[in-house]
Design an enzyme around this catalytic site. Structure first.
Site, PDB file in Angstrom:
ATOM      1  N   ASP A 110       0.772  -1.253   0.000  1.00  0.00           N
ATOM      2  CA  ASP A 110       0.000   0.000   0.000  1.00  0.00           C
ATOM      3  C   ASP A 110       0.803   1.304   0.000  1.00  0.00           C
ATOM      4  O   ASP A 110       1.792   1.417   0.726  1.00  0.00           O
ATOM      5  CB  ASP A 110      -0.859   0.075   1.263  1.00  0.00           C
ATOM      6  CG  ASP A 110      -1.582  -1.205   1.581  1.00  0.00           C
ATOM      7  OD1 ASP A 110      -1.493  -2.161   0.815  1.00  0.00           O
ATOM      8  OD2 ASP A 110      -2.247  -1.238   2.634  1.00  0.00           O
ATOM      9  N   GLN A 133       4.217   0.568   2.153  1.00  0.00           N
ATOM     10  CA  GLN A 133       4.454  -0.674   2.887  1.00  0.00           C
ATOM     11  C   GLN A 133       5.609  -1.388   2.189  1.00  0.00           C
ATOM     12  O   GLN A 133       5.537  -1.658   0.981  1.00  0.00           O
ATOM     13  CB  GLN A 133       3.198  -1.547   2.852  1.00  0.00           C
ATOM     14  CG  GLN A 133       2.065  -1.033   3.712  1.00  0.00           C
ATOM     15  CD  GLN A 133       2.354  -1.195   5.187  1.00  0.00           C
ATOM     16  OE1 GLN A 133       2.468  -2.302   5.690  1.00  0.00           O
ATOM     17  NE2 GLN A 133       2.492  -0.091   5.894  1.00  0.00           N
TER      18      GLN A 133
HETATM   19  C1  FRU Z   1      -3.879  -3.752   2.641  1.00  0.00           C
HETATM   20  C2  FRU Z   1      -3.277  -4.116   3.984  1.00  0.00           C
HETATM   21  C3  FRU Z   1      -3.667  -3.112   5.068  1.00  0.00           C
HETATM   22  C4  FRU Z   1      -2.552  -3.240   6.052  1.00  0.00           C
HETATM   23  C5  FRU Z   1      -1.357  -3.453   5.148  1.00  0.00           C
HETATM   24  C6  FRU Z   1      -0.267  -4.288   5.724  1.00  0.00           C
HETATM   25  O1  FRU Z   1      -3.171  -4.254   1.571  1.00  0.00           O
HETATM   26  O2  FRU Z   1      -3.658  -5.422   4.365  1.00  0.00           O
HETATM   27  O3  FRU Z   1      -4.945  -3.319   5.618  1.00  0.00           O
HETATM   28  O4  FRU Z   1      -2.405  -2.130   6.852  1.00  0.00           O
HETATM   29  O5  FRU Z   1      -1.866  -4.053   3.965  1.00  0.00           O
HETATM   30  O6  FRU Z   1       0.836  -4.320   4.872  1.00  0.00           O
END
Ligand code: FRU
Length: 482
Positions: free
Chosen positions: A42, A58
């Site tokens: 994300d 992420q």
């Molecule tokens: C969405 C998600 C979010 C979480 C993140 C973890 O892709 O699952 O809900 O915060 O990825 O990497």
């Protein structure tokens, strides 16, 4: 602090160790945010701070198949050329030991505030829904977007409503009327009429006077379940319309709806809006999830999505994995409300790039440069076919009437190698299809129909010498490359 530095050093060492391999990968893009090494998901903390665009993401530098651990960071002055910085958040306190999950940025008084979810999965035999998981909402502050203050815990398990499971995450924070609001994705415990467990996705909205003390303002869980969990919610206004963007998990595929494992889309926030009736998907391609928006200084509402999808191991893969990285973010797009829906088009900055028009002989072209922009116009709903790659190994975009299809099936009826297992996706516009904009940046293709009314985002893994385009079934088109 020491733990933070150690974590950052581990990431940087891996980035350096893999630099050569990653750089030589033919699938690296020019204008899209990618992980320097490893895995990205994300977009997080999107903002413009002191004139500079910041995008966090992420990031799992140590594992190409994910697992998290970091917020990566890059900056830009035009949202197209990105400079990679050191990661800013790592798993270094007990509350975030299994992950520094998604979150958002708030800029106020020349200072950056980042809100994110600290995730803990306790080792043991748990279901991680009702037990074994701790979701904490955390705040850090920064003067430069790079060095972060101490982490401050804002909300913990004791602060969530009774009916909410341990899945509470992805704070998106904004200021309105002198107060602060935080929307969180959540999974509510619920049973169907037969008493069978059937959880419901929804959101929690908290409010605060000072960004530190939060109290529950609203719990929005639909009457009838629309997926069992909603991730990455976002609430914003476009013109006078109030929009909620969210990612429901657990919707069943129905023809041209919900073709991917999880969805991302939006509803207009009105009293008793039923998501079943109001939800519209952001994207009809294979690779778009967890989008986040922010307001640029000039007032534009910009959205960036993850050009990927969780949990696709059984269906398709990304061929860049062999070179030590996978996934990228979508091109930043401007959102506009028109005729009851939201149009999404690449940021206008792309028109400022040094595009060169090229002509295609008999509609065919071998593109050597990495990035191509193709405009097809005046279609009037007539059948149009654009092929990327060749007959054996390629992807076809077919539009006719108001229907569009993306297909990786080759002339023998098998999925092409360049799709990594991807098959077919379809979508529609309301009226007939008049124009198509295709943006191809090495291994990502973004297709915008009728000015962004319907969009398809997909990854494609053609080797350099396979990068051909065949436009022989198109009338008015213009191809430009960089
Ligand atoms: C969405 C998600 C979010 C979480 C993140 C973890 O892709 O699952 O809900 O915060 O990825 O990497």
């Amino acid at each position: 602090m020491e733990k933070t530095l150690q974590n950052i050093q581990k990431a940087t060492a891996e980035e350096e160790r893999m630099e050569g391999t990653v750089k030589n990968c033919p699938f690296r893009t020019k204008f899209h945010i990618m992980p320097p090494v490893g895995w990205l998901n994300d977009p997080n903390g999107l903002c413009q701070f002191r004139g500079i665009y910041h995008a966090y993401f992420q990031y799992s530098p140590l594992n190409v198949n994910g697992g998290g651990g970091y917020w990566g960071h890059c900056t830009s002055t035009d949202m197209l050329h990105w400079e990679y910085k050191e990661p800013v958040l790592t798993t270094d306190i007990p509350e975030d030991r299994s992950g520094v999950y998604s979150g958002s940025a708030l800029i106020e008084d020349d200072r950056m505030y980042l809100f994110y979810t600290g995730n803990v999965k306790m080792p043991g035999d748990y279901d991680y829904i009702d037990n074994g998981r701790i979701s904490t909402q955390i705040l850090v502050e920064s003067d430069d977007g790079q060095r972060m203050s101490e982490k401050v815990k804002l909300l913990g398990m004791e602060d969530y409503p009774e009916d909410i499971t341990q899945h509470v995450r992805d704070p998106k924070v904004w200021k309105e009327g002198g107060k602060y609001y935080m929307v969180l994705g959540a999974r509510a415990r619920s049973r169907d009429e037969n008493g069978k467990r059937r959880d419901k996705g929804g959101v929690l909205i908290y409010e605060s006077e000072d960004k530190r003390n939060w109290k529950l303002y609203r719990e929005l869980v639909p009457e009838k379940a629309f997926g069992y969990m909603w991730e990455c919610p976002d609430i914003f206004s476009l013109k006078d319309k109030r929009v909620i963007s969210y990612c429901p998990q657990g919707l069943e595929t129905q023809n041209e709806k919900f073709q991917n494992i999880y969805q991302s889309g939006y509803s207009f926030l009105t009293q008793d809006a039923d998501p079943e009736k109001t939800f519209r998907e952001w994207d009809m391609g294979f690779d778009f999830y967890a989008p986040q928006s922010f307001e640029a200084d000039d007032g534009r509402r910009i959205m960036i999505g993850w050009a990927g999808m969780p949990d696709t191991a059984d269906t398709h893969r990304n061929l860049s994995v062999d070179n030590g990285w996978q996934h990228c973010l979508s091109i930043p797009c401007e959102l506009e409300y028109r005729d009851g829906k939201i149009f999404r088009m690449p940021v206008r900055e792309i028109y400022g790039l040094e595009w060169k028009e090229v002509s295609a002989e008999n509609g065919k072209l071998q593109w050597n440069g990495k990035t191509m922009k193709l405009n097809v116009s005046g279609i009037g709903g007539e059948k149009t076919v654009i092929r990327l790659g060749n007959r054996e190994n390629g992807m076809r975009i077919t539009t006719e009437g108001n229907k569009a299809e993306l297909s990786f099936f080759n002339e023998n009826g098998f999925p092409s190698r360049c799709g990594g297992g991807r098959g077919k996706r379809s979508g529609r516009t309301e009226g007939r299809i008049e124009d198509i904009l295709v943006l191809i940046d090495s291994s990502i293709v973004e297709i915008f129909l009728n000015g962004g009314e319907t969009v398809f985002t997909t990854r494609i893994y053609l080797e350099n010498n396979e990068r051909e385009i065949d436009m022989s079934a198109c009338k008015n088109y213009k191809i430009e490359i960089i």
